[in-house]
Design a protein around this motif. Structure first.
Motif, mmCIF file in Angstrom:
data_model
loop_
_atom_site.group_PDB
_atom_site.id
_atom_site.type_symbol
_atom_site.label_atom_id
_atom_site.label_comp_id
_atom_site.label_asym_id
_atom_site.label_seq_id
_atom_site.Cartn_x
_atom_site.Cartn_y
_atom_site.Cartn_z
ATOM 1 N N LYS A 15 0.821 -1.214 0.000
ATOM 2 C CA LYS A 15 0.000 0.000 0.000
ATOM 3 C C LYS A 15 0.855 1.263 0.000
ATOM 4 C CE LYS A 15 -3.906 -2.146 2.427
ATOM 5 N NZ LYS A 15 -4.689 -2.179 3.701
ATOM 6 N N GLY A 16 2.043 1.191 0.597
ATOM 7 C CA GLY A 16 2.864 2.389 0.768
ATOM 8 C C GLY A 16 3.882 2.632 -0.323
ATOM 9 N N ILE A 17 4.208 1.606 -1.110
ATOM 10 C CA ILE A 17 5.180 1.749 -2.198
ATOM 11 C C ILE A 17 4.411 1.782 -3.517
ATOM 12 C CG2 ILE A 17 7.122 0.664 -3.386
ATOM 13 C CD1 ILE A 17 7.884 -0.605 -0.676
ATOM 14 N N LYS A 18 4.528 2.880 -4.229
ATOM 15 C CA LYS A 18 3.674 3.098 -5.401
ATOM 16 C C LYS A 18 3.943 2.108 -6.531
ATOM 17 C CE LYS A 18 2.795 8.022 -4.599
ATOM 18 N NZ LYS A 18 2.912 9.391 -5.145
ATOM 19 N N ASN A 19 5.187 1.980 -6.927
ATOM 20 C CA ASN A 19 5.532 1.193 -8.110
ATOM 21 C C ASN A 19 5.939 -0.217 -7.683
ATOM 22 O OD1 ASN A 19 6.258 0.293 -10.629
ATOM 23 N ND2 ASN A 19 8.031 1.632 -10.851
ATOM 24 N N ASN A 20 4.933 -1.055 -7.357
ATOM 25 C CA ASN A 20 5.275 -2.373 -6.833
ATOM 26 C C ASN A 20 4.518 -3.497 -7.530
ATOM 27 O OD1 ASN A 20 3.069 -3.781 -4.969
ATOM 28 N ND2 ASN A 20 2.892 -1.559 -4.608
ATOM 29 N N THR A 21 5.118 -4.669 -7.466
ATOM 30 C CA THR A 21 4.487 -5.926 -7.851
ATOM 31 C C THR A 21 4.424 -6.779 -6.599
ATOM 32 O OG1 THR A 21 5.417 -5.821 -10.086
ATOM 33 C CG2 THR A 21 4.652 -7.980 -9.307
ATOM 34 N N TYR A 22 3.217 -7.174 -6.195
ATOM 35 C CA TYR A 22 3.032 -7.871 -4.922
ATOM 36 C C TYR A 22 2.625 -9.310 -5.181
ATOM 37 C CZ TYR A 22 1.384 -8.518 -0.049
ATOM 38 O OH TYR A 22 1.194 -8.955 1.235
ATOM 39 N N LYS A 23 3.445 -10.250 -4.700
ATOM 40 C CA LYS A 23 3.177 -11.668 -4.846
ATOM 41 C C LYS A 23 3.017 -12.311 -3.471
ATOM 42 C CE LYS A 23 3.713 -11.815 -9.385
ATOM 43 N NZ LYS A 23 2.633 -12.203 -10.319
ATOM 44 N N ILE A 24 1.871 -12.915 -3.245
ATOM 45 C CA ILE A 24 1.608 -13.612 -1.990
ATOM 46 C C ILE A 24 1.736 -15.113 -2.240
ATOM 47 C CG2 ILE A 24 -0.105 -14.088 -0.202
ATOM 48 C CD1 ILE A 24 -1.314 -11.331 -0.793
ATOM 49 N N ILE A 25 2.552 -15.769 -1.444
ATOM 50 C CA ILE A 25 2.751 -17.200 -1.594
ATOM 51 C C ILE A 25 1.870 -17.930 -0.590
ATOM 52 C CG2 ILE A 25 4.414 -19.089 -1.350
ATOM 53 C CD1 ILE A 25 6.479 -17.342 -2.616
ATOM 54 N N LYS A 26 0.945 -18.708 -1.111
ATOM 55 C CA LYS A 26 -0.005 -19.434 -0.276
ATOM 56 C C LYS A 26 0.720 -20.432 0.616
ATOM 57 C CE LYS A 26 -4.067 -22.459 -0.542
ATOM 58 N NZ LYS A 26 -4.689 -21.825 0.625
ATOM 59 N N ASP A 27 0.394 -20.382 1.907
ATOM 60 C CA ASP A 27 0.973 -21.251 2.927
ATOM 61 C C ASP A 27 2.474 -21.026 3.109
ATOM 62 O OD1 ASP A 27 -1.523 -22.473 3.353
ATOM 63 O OD2 ASP A 27 -1.154 -23.906 1.735
ATOM 64 N N GLY A 28 2.976 -19.927 2.580
ATOM 65 C CA GLY A 28 4.402 -19.644 2.694
ATOM 66 C C GLY A 28 4.778 -19.189 4.086
ATOM 67 N N PRO A 29 5.787 -19.823 4.705
ATOM 68 C CA PRO A 29 6.284 -19.372 6.004
ATOM 69 C C PRO A 29 7.271 -18.224 5.826
ATOM 70 C CG PRO A 29 7.561 -21.239 5.306
ATOM 71 C CD PRO A 29 6.547 -20.982 4.212
ATOM 72 N N HIS A 30 7.920 -17.826 6.897
ATOM 73 C CA HIS A 30 8.911 -16.758 6.792
ATOM 74 C C HIS A 30 10.058 -17.190 5.869
ATOM 75 C CE1 HIS A 30 10.637 -12.981 7.974
ATOM 76 N NE2 HIS A 30 11.760 -13.562 8.374
ATOM 77 N N GLY A 31 10.573 -18.382 6.097
ATOM 78 C CA GLY A 31 11.701 -18.863 5.304
ATOM 79 C C GLY A 31 11.281 -19.478 3.993
ATOM 80 N N LEU A 32 10.423 -18.802 3.263
ATOM 81 C CA LEU A 32 9.894 -19.352 2.014
ATOM 82 C C LEU A 32 10.921 -19.422 0.895
ATOM 83 C CD1 LEU A 32 9.544 -16.487 0.467
ATOM 84 C CD2 LEU A 32 7.258 -16.519 1.411
ATOM 85 N N ASN A 33 12.045 -18.720 1.046
ATOM 86 C CA ASN A 33 13.090 -18.846 0.020
ATOM 87 C C ASN A 33 13.728 -20.231 0.051
ATOM 88 O OD1 ASN A 33 14.349 -18.075 2.558
ATOM 89 N ND2 ASN A 33 16.249 -17.844 1.398
ATOM 90 N N VAL A 34 13.495 -20.978 1.141
ATOM 91 C CA VAL A 34 13.938 -22.369 1.229
ATOM 92 C C VAL A 34 12.776 -23.319 0.955
ATOM 93 C CG1 VAL A 34 14.853 -24.159 2.762
ATOM 94 C CG2 VAL A 34 15.842 -21.860 2.789
ATOM 95 N N THR A 35 11.666 -23.139 1.673
ATOM 96 C CA THR A 35 10.535 -24.068 1.539
ATOM 97 C C THR A 35 9.855 -23.966 0.183
ATOM 98 O OG1 THR A 35 8.992 -22.475 2.511
ATOM 99 C CG2 THR A 35 10.072 -24.025 4.025
ATOM 100 N N HIS A 36 9.834 -22.778 -0.384
ATOM 101 C CA HIS A 36 9.187 -22.540 -1.679
ATOM 102 C C HIS A 36 10.197 -21.930 -2.655
ATOM 103 C CE1 HIS A 36 5.826 -22.881 1.124
ATOM 104 N NE2 HIS A 36 5.001 -23.002 0.106
ATOM 105 N N SER A 37 11.396 -22.483 -2.658
ATOM 106 C CA SER A 37 12.494 -21.869 -3.405
ATOM 107 C C SER A 37 12.217 -21.773 -4.907
ATOM 108 C CB SER A 37 13.792 -22.637 -3.165
ATOM 109 O OG SER A 37 13.669 -23.986 -3.570
ATOM 110 N N GLU A 38 11.645 -22.803 -5.510
ATOM 111 C CA GLU A 38 11.387 -22.763 -6.946
ATOM 112 C C GLU A 38 10.403 -21.654 -7.302
ATOM 113 O OE1 GLU A 38 10.328 -26.459 -8.711
ATOM 114 O OE2 GLU A 38 12.096 -27.514 -7.965
ATOM 115 N N GLU A 39 9.369 -21.510 -6.479
ATOM 116 C CA GLU A 39 8.376 -20.463 -6.724
ATOM 117 C C GLU A 39 8.982 -19.079 -6.531
ATOM 118 O OE1 GLU A 39 3.805 -19.356 -5.319
ATOM 119 O OE2 GLU A 39 4.796 -21.155 -4.555
ATOM 120 N N VAL A 40 9.749 -18.914 -5.459
ATOM 121 C CA VAL A 40 10.395 -17.628 -5.194
ATOM 122 C C VAL A 40 11.370 -17.285 -6.315
ATOM 123 C CG1 VAL A 40 12.018 -16.418 -3.673
ATOM 124 C CG2 VAL A 40 10.110 -17.706 -2.692
#
Length: 276
Positions: free
Chosen positions: A241-266
């Motif tokens: 909401k606060g950054i004007k020029n953004n692309t926002y991707k929400i990863i379903k069921d993603g935990p904090h460490g999603l760069n490991v658990t969902h690495s392919e998607e990230v």
């Protein structure tokens, strides 16, 4: 081992870094309480996609220097700036994970976007962690105090359990191994005890909401809707909401460490953004 020496007014800070590939430079800024090794699942993918990938250890972590002072975000941003200057980087992409999102935003506040092409905030603490009257979805102060007290009295014991919440381990045993938990604990426990505490205070207490206006370059925001460390409502949702020029991707069921658990998607999301 490559180091960049940041000659601060108090003492020189040795910053360990790794630099692979060619093309547009991408700097990956790790989260708390880990090191550049937190990006193990991203580096190869970024290099293979045709980018120059640079990771480094924040002061107080990994094998960088362990100074007593300078864990506030403006000091940390000076380290990032020193890396950009020393490596003569232009049109860089800054990618901050968790605490690292703070360096991204503070860098843009203190140094502007002249050398920055785009940025990414992944599971980021931006814009605010702490629960306040005007931030009802934040982390309660008593919980943050509990973290600080645990870091003072039994840091390694606290870190032993921290990464189970980091990955929502009880729900993601098929995505993250016990060995990964042990690996993270080894990295985190090796860090400076004082630096671990002081940098935790920085991410817990800094309110970046007034600085969001300084994020003017294209921005990728990635957050998991099951993040138990930095709740999505206080972080990703507000950042979008606060950054004007953004692309926002929400990863379903993603935990904090999603760069490991969902690495392919990230990795897919991040590389597509970098190429755009």
């Amino acid at each position: 081992m490559p180091f960049i020496t940041h000659k601060t007014s108090k003492q020189p800070i040795e910053l360990y870094y790794e630099d692979y590939g060619t093309g547009q430079p991408v700097i990956l800024i790790h989260g708390w309480p880990l090191s550049h090794r937190a990006w193990d699942s991203q580096v190869s993918a970024i290099v293979d996609a045709g980018f120059r990938c640079i990771t480094y250890d924040r002061r107080g972590f990994g094998v960088s220097s362990y100074p007593w002072d300078g864990y506030d975000y403006s000091s940390l941003a000076t380290d990032l700036n020193e890396i950009i200057l020393a490596l003569k980087l232009k049109q860089v992409a800054l990618v901050g994970f968790s605490m690292g999102g703070g360096e991204v935003v503070r860098y843009l506040t203190d140094y502007g976007s002249e050398n920055v092409k785009n940025v990414a905030l992944i599971s980021s603490i931006i814009p605010i962690v702490k629960k306040k009257e005007d931030n009802p979805n934040g982390v309660p102060e008593k919980d943050l105090k509990g973290i600080m007290d645990a870091l003072k009295t039994d840091r390694v014991g606290f870190l032993k359990g921290f990464h189970k919440n980091f990955y929502n381990y009880h729900k993601n045993k098929d995505r993250v191994s016990e060995a990964q938990l042990q690996y993270d604990w080894t990295i985190a426990s090796y860090a400076s005890p004082h630096g671990t505490l002081q940098s935790a205070k920085a991410w817990a207490e800094t309110d970046f909401r007034p600085e969001l206006k300084n994020v003017t370059v294209p921005t990728l925001i990635v957050h998991g809707d099951a993040d138990a460390i930095v709740p999505i409502k206080t972080a990703g949702d507000q950042a979008a909401k606060g950054i004007k020029n953004n692309t926002y991707k929400i990863i379903k069921d993603g935990p904090h460490g999603l760069n490991v658990t969902h690495s392919e998607e990230v990795n897919k999301i991040l590389i597509a953004f970098l190429k755009s």
